[in-house]
Structure formats: structure tokens, C-alpha cells
Motif scaffolding. Structure first.
Motif: not given
Ligand SMILES: [Zn+2]
Length: 315
Positions: A41-46, A60-65
Motif C-alpha cells: 500500500v503506497c504510504p502517500r496515496c494508498g 514504486q507506486c504506479t499512481a503517484c510514482r
């Protein structure tokens, strides 16, 4: 006679450990599983979609990088040690009954004593934070002791220079069998110290059995019932059946500390006590102790060396 269930359990063999956690890859997978049991789970955008930058153990989060390190924000953060070495430290700390000195751990990991000391104290910190807020309930036995010296019968509170006063509390079944243990350093055997300790460590419904040392009356300030038992002094006190388990626990701790550590710095006593407490309280499932400590470790914030070197709080 039935074999002792605790002493004769299998635990986690070195072979089984190697099969499960022998490679850096396996250790990374285990940490990821403890940290994100249902997947990243991305800590910035979930966001959940991600790619792995494998060599650096980055997600690396696909949504917010945003890039998130596997160990950032955990006790394993910013470390020189490989996860494989961390896991070996977890192994030695949980599977050896008496603990392991940092010198010995350093030799086994092939690192300096300072690096081993740091890793070990970070894991002790995890143990300490994990159990800090859990309270004992029901019947408990309470007793005082000094680390670094002989338990001295009627002379408690005097002639204690250079020794560290501690209080051991054991939750028992109604029949007096030990359930859980708490070990706390105190500033002295004073009523106010026992009050503070009882308020933090004991449920108000506890019945506390102790000898007649007056400071133990402090438990009533936390709402506990107090049952003082007159024991006399010296050897006779040790043989009183009401304190069988608390005395056994204290004896084991002293043996372990003398045998494994020789002498420990007074300021680090709470972490050593936390280590014994942690292992004792999980003694019925030795093999599960490693993943349980790992689970707690990824939920414990980083602890820089300079903070580790400071004294830990009392009680
Ligand atoms: Zn994101």
C-alpha cells in the motif's frame, strides 16, 4: 516424570531457519509480508499498483510514482546490515534461552561488536515497546532484587551501592503456575516507585502477593488487593512456596545475565530485562517467536544509534 513442555519443544532448527530465511530474497519477502499482509500500500496515496526496483528493495507506486523502501520507517531502516544478517540476529535473540552477547553475535554475523550491539539493542527495543503497555491480571507474585549483587536478606535498601534495584512481577494461575512476567528497574524499593509500577503494569483487579517489605503496600494505590506474607529473612524467604515462581524467575535472570553478559550497564538494564521478559512470555512457542518479533519490528519506528546509547526510562 513428564518432560518439561518448554524445555523439550523443538523450536526453530538452524536447518529450518536456513530453508526459510537463508537468502536475502527470502528475507525481503518475509519483511514485505509482515509489513503489508494484504499486499503493498503506497504510504502517500494508498495506491496498490506498484513496480519493484529490486536491487534496491524499493517499491514504486504506479499512481503517484513515490518510491518506498521496504525498511523505511521500521526498526530495520538505514542499516549497514543485510536483511539476512538481521534475520540471523532475530534467530539468535529468540532461539537461545540465555540470550547472546554482542561480542558473540558479532562473530556469528561477521560484523564488529558495535554493529552487533546496535542491531541487538534495536531488537530489544522492539521487545520493550511490544510489551510495555500489556498489564498483568489476576493473582500476581511480586518481589525485589538487585542486579549485580547478592540478594541480601534483611539488608534490603542498604549497602546497595553499584547495584541496580529491580522488581519482578509474575502473573500466575490460581494454582500458582506462572503465566506472564514483568521485570522493571526501579529507583529504589520505595512505596512511590511501586505505586508507579503498579499503575503502569497491573490491572486494578490484581491480587498481589509479596513479602512484608513495606514498599509493596504501594500496589493498593493502583486499586490492587495486597496480600503480604511474613517470611522472615534470608534463605527462609527464598523457600516460601508463595514465591516459588517469582524466585525461580529472578534466579534464571541472574544466571543468564551473569553467564551471558558478565556485567551490563545500569542505563541499559531495562532493555535487558525486556529481552528476558519477552522470551519468558512467549516460551510455549519458540518457533513462532521469530516471525512474531519480525512482525513487531516492522511496526517499531527507527531508533538511531545516538538514541540507543541514551539511558532508557525507569519503570
Ligand atoms: Zn502512491
Amino acid at each position: 516424570m513428564a518432560r518439561n513442555k518448554v524445555q523439550y519443544q523443538k523450536g526453530l532448527s538452524e536447518a529450518a531457519f536456513d530453508r526459510q530465511y537463508g537468502s536475502e530474497e527470502q528475507c525481503r519477502a518475509a519483511v514485505a509480508k509482515w509489513r503489508w499482509p494484504d499486499g503493498f500500500v503506497c504510504p502517500r496515496c494508498g495506491g496498490r499498483r506498484h513496480s519493484l526496483i529490486k536491487t534496491r528493495a524499493l517499491y514504486q507506486c504506479t499512481a503517484c510514482r513515490r518510491q518506498t523502501s521496504l525498511t523505511a520507517g521500521t526498526i530495520f531502516a538505514a542499516t549497514k546490515l543485510s536483511l539476512r544478517s538481521w534475520f540471523r540476529a532475530l534467530y539468535h535473540l529468540t532461539q537461545s534461552k540465555q540470550g547472546i552477547s554482542s561480542l558473540e553475535l558479532g562473530r556469528r554475523l561477521g560484523v564488529t561488536q558495535t554493529t552487533a550491539w546496535t542491531a541487538k539493542h534495536k531488537l530489544k527495543q522492539v521487545m520493550m515497546e511490544r510489551d510495555a503497555t500489556k498489564r498483568l491480571i489476576g493473582r500476581v507474585e511480586m518481589d525485589d532484587a538487585y542486579l549485580g549483587g547478592q540478594r541480601s536478606g534483611g539488608k534490603r535498601g542498604r549497602g546497595a551501592a553499584g547495584k541496580t534495584p529491580i522488581v519482578a512481577t509474575v502473573e500466575t494461575t490460581a494454582e500458582g503456575r506462572p503465566v506472564r512476567l514483568k521485570l522493571r528497574r526501579v529507583r529504589g524499593f520505595r512505596r512511590t516507585e511501586i505505586e508507579t509500577l503498579a499503575k503502569r503494569s497491573l490491572d486494578a483487579a490484581c491480587t498481589v502477593v509479596s513479602d512484608a517489605l513495606s514498599c509493596f503496600r504501594g500496589v493498593t494505590a493502583a486499586g490492587c488487593t495486597h496480600q503480604p506474607i511474613r517470611t522472615g529473612s534470608g534463605r527462609k524467604a527464598v523457600l516460601t512456596p508463595a514465591f516459588k515462581w517469582v524466585n525461580t524467575a529472578l534466579g534464571n535472570i541472574k544466571t543468564a545475565i551473569v553467564g551471558t553478559y558478565r556485567a551490563i550497564r545500569d542505563k541499559h538494564v531495562p532493555r535487558y530485562l525486556a529481552e528476558f521478559e519477552y522470551r519468558f512470555n512467549r516460551r510455549y512457542d519458540l518457533a513462532a517467536m521469530l516471525p512474531r518479533l519480525g512482525w513487531a519490528a516492522v511496526r517499531t519506528p527507527p531508533m538511531p544509534y545516538r538514541l540507543l546509547k541514551l539511558a532508557e526510562a525507569h519503570a
